[in-house]
Design an enzyme around this catalytic site. Sequence first.
Site, short mmCIF file in Angstrom:
data_model
loop_
_atom_site.label_atom_id
_atom_site.label_comp_id
_atom_site.label_asym_id
_atom_site.label_seq_id
_atom_site.Cartn_x
_atom_site.Cartn_y
_atom_site.Cartn_z
N LYS A 120 0.83 -1.21 0.00
CA LYS A 120 0.00 0.00 0.00
C LYS A 120 0.87 1.26 0.00
CE LYS A 120 -1.41 1.79 4.09
NZ LYS A 120 -1.27 3.22 4.33
N ASN A 121 1.91 1.27 0.86
CA ASN A 121 2.70 2.50 1.00
C ASN A 121 3.62 2.76 -0.20
OD1 ASN A 121 1.46 3.08 3.37
ND2 ASN A 121 3.22 2.60 4.69
N ASP B 100 5.91 0.64 11.70
CA ASP B 100 4.67 -0.01 11.26
C ASP B 100 4.58 -1.48 11.70
OD1 ASP B 100 3.76 2.31 10.19
OD2 ASP B 100 3.91 1.72 8.10
N CYS C 266 -3.24 13.24 13.53
CA CYS C 266 -3.91 11.96 13.44
C CYS C 266 -3.65 11.19 14.71
CB CYS C 266 -3.49 11.19 12.20
SG CYS C 266 -2.01 10.26 12.42
N ARG D 249 2.09 14.77 13.32
CA ARG D 249 2.44 14.52 11.93
C ARG D 249 2.35 15.76 11.05
NH1 ARG D 249 0.03 8.83 10.05
NH2 ARG D 249 1.85 8.82 8.68
N ARG E 224 -7.89 -0.18 5.84
CA ARG E 224 -7.11 0.81 5.08
C ARG E 224 -5.85 0.17 4.49
NH1 ARG E 224 -5.08 4.88 8.67
NH2 ARG E 224 -3.87 5.20 6.79
C1 UD1 Z 1 5.07 6.90 6.21
C2 UD1 Z 1 4.14 5.72 6.09
C3 UD1 Z 1 3.72 5.24 7.48
C4 UD1 Z 1 4.94 4.98 8.33
C5 UD1 Z 1 5.90 6.17 8.33
C6 UD1 Z 1 7.22 5.90 9.03
C7 UD1 Z 1 2.98 6.07 4.00
C8 UD1 Z 1 1.70 6.43 3.31
N1 UD1 Z 1 2.97 6.10 5.34
O1 UD1 Z 1 4.34 7.95 6.84
O2 UD1 Z 1 2.96 4.06 7.33
O3 UD1 Z 1 4.53 4.75 9.67
O4 UD1 Z 1 6.21 6.55 6.97
O5 UD1 Z 1 7.88 4.84 8.42
O6 UD1 Z 1 3.97 5.71 3.38
N2 UD1 Z 1 7.75 14.72 10.14
C9 UD1 Z 1 7.85 16.06 10.39
N3 UD1 Z 1 7.58 16.95 9.38
C10 UD1 Z 1 7.21 16.54 8.14
C11 UD1 Z 1 7.10 15.15 7.88
C12 UD1 Z 1 7.37 14.27 8.91
O7 UD1 Z 1 8.19 16.48 11.49
O8 UD1 Z 1 6.99 17.39 7.27
C13 UD1 Z 1 8.03 13.74 11.23
C14 UD1 Z 1 6.79 12.94 11.60
O9 UD1 Z 1 5.96 13.62 12.51
C15 UD1 Z 1 7.40 11.69 12.17
C16 UD1 Z 1 8.67 11.50 11.34
O10 UD1 Z 1 8.92 12.77 10.72
O11 UD1 Z 1 7.78 11.90 13.52
C17 UD1 Z 1 8.57 10.45 10.25
O12 UD1 Z 1 7.39 10.67 9.49
P1 UD1 Z 1 7.29 10.31 7.94
O13 UD1 Z 1 8.44 9.44 7.55
O14 UD1 Z 1 7.08 11.55 7.17
O15 UD1 Z 1 5.97 9.45 7.89
P2 UD1 Z 1 4.87 9.45 6.76
O16 UD1 Z 1 5.47 9.68 5.43
O17 UD1 Z 1 3.74 10.33 7.19
#
Ligand code: UD1
Length: 416
Positions: A22-23, A303, A115, A120, A395
């Site tokens: 999915k991701n 995850d 969320c 996030r 999901r």
């Molecule tokens: C993706 C995955 C999710 C997984 C996560 C971590 C998808 C659709 N989702 O989520 O299943 O749990 O990676 O492997 O692929 N952060 C910031 N600012 C930002 C972006 C992120 O501070 O602009 C922080 C987040 O709050 C978190 C960390 O960075 O603490 C990692 O998040 P991120 O890798 O971005 O996760 P997602 O891409 O949302």
Amino acid sequence: MDKLIIEGGVPLKGTVDVGGAKNAALPILFAAILVDGPVRLKNVPDTQDIVTTLRLLRDIGCECRREGEEVVLDAKNLHPEAPYEIVRKMRASVLCMGPLLARLGRVRAALPGGCNIGARPIDLHLKGLERLGAKFDLAGGDMVGSCESLKGAVVHFDTPTVGGTENVLMAAVLAEGETVLENAAKEPEVVDLANFLAACGAKIAGQGTSEIRVRGVSSLTGCGYGIIPDRIVAGTYLVAAGITDGEVLVRNCPFAELEPVVLKLRSMGMGIEKTPEGVLAKRSGPLRGADLTTQPHPGFPTDMQAQTMALMCLAEGASVVEESIFENRFMHVPEFCRMGAQITVRGRTAMVRGVSRLKGAPVMASDLRGGAALVLAGLAASGTTQVRRIYHVDRGYEAIEKKLGGLGARIRRERE
Ligand code: UD1
């Protein structure tokens, strides 16, 4: 709303097939926005997040149709507005921002709220796109972005964000000149996105390392591409074998990408072997406690934290789990405790003291992976477990009750 009813205590036996990730599918579907001509994607899982993404893509003018496991997309009549109604259902909707900016020079997307698993923010997505020349403004809860043209730049991520890396990478492939993404995420799903873009004609090097280099091209052409198998779904079925003391062959299991999970499960007393048919999982002795800290890839994936904790609940001795990625990812803990688990949480650390059995109870899923972990606990528990709000699990897992039922689990879906 659906719930799952599980009569626990059956050792799972048999073979289960893992579908597409999915991701990986989500960003690749959004990347179709960047491409001239039809894109044919194979191995797209039939999960709710994919349904939501296809709805959003249609809403912004990208033709999409499903043909079995394939999805065919054609971004012919794009417009740049992603409505809150869809974005609020799925945070990954923000992945439309980079592609729409690159293709149309404009985007208006509702800002996703916090969320269940944490705040996030998307600040790193926006900062990265700004480095390429985009400007953003907040209007009525929407993020409105625009650019004259995108220009390559050095983008340094403070944290290796998966979604942020994907968003900026998608914008960079059509930007003028060279972009260097520093401290980029190394997750296999980021690599799959880069490989898809390269198959459409993008010039990308370094995917899978912390420095990705992109040389912009003026257009991309459609192609056929197969999505990688889902490492988290595969890992969930490995734990299902261990927690029920069964024996399961997981076919289409991405063994190399799952290495940190496999090593942890082996250290807890599971036997996990790669065979020509798939990955065979069973217990090799009594379950033992272990410590783990979630980390960006190639560390232990956040995850798989909840599902592994389900196994720890039944392991001898104590286990310590540190969640270093998200600040609020222990919502499954009070639900495990309702089933007889002994777990204490202090901040981002949980201490699990193993018990000899879990007892069935009505419990509530409050996020995707936590929900899957409750299903695992229910499979091992004595008596009946009801997992409510199973839409969270839908999901990311295709027909989980059918796949587990195929392994002998007594599990059924009911409407609440
Ligand atoms: C993706 C995955 C999710 C997984 C996560 C971590 C998808 C659709 N989702 O989520 O299943 O749990 O990676 O492997 O692929 N952060 C910031 N600012 C930002 C972006 C992120 O501070 O602009 C922080 C987040 O709050 C978190 C960390 O960075 O603490 C990692 O998040 P991120 O890798 O971005 O996760 P997602 O891409 O949302």
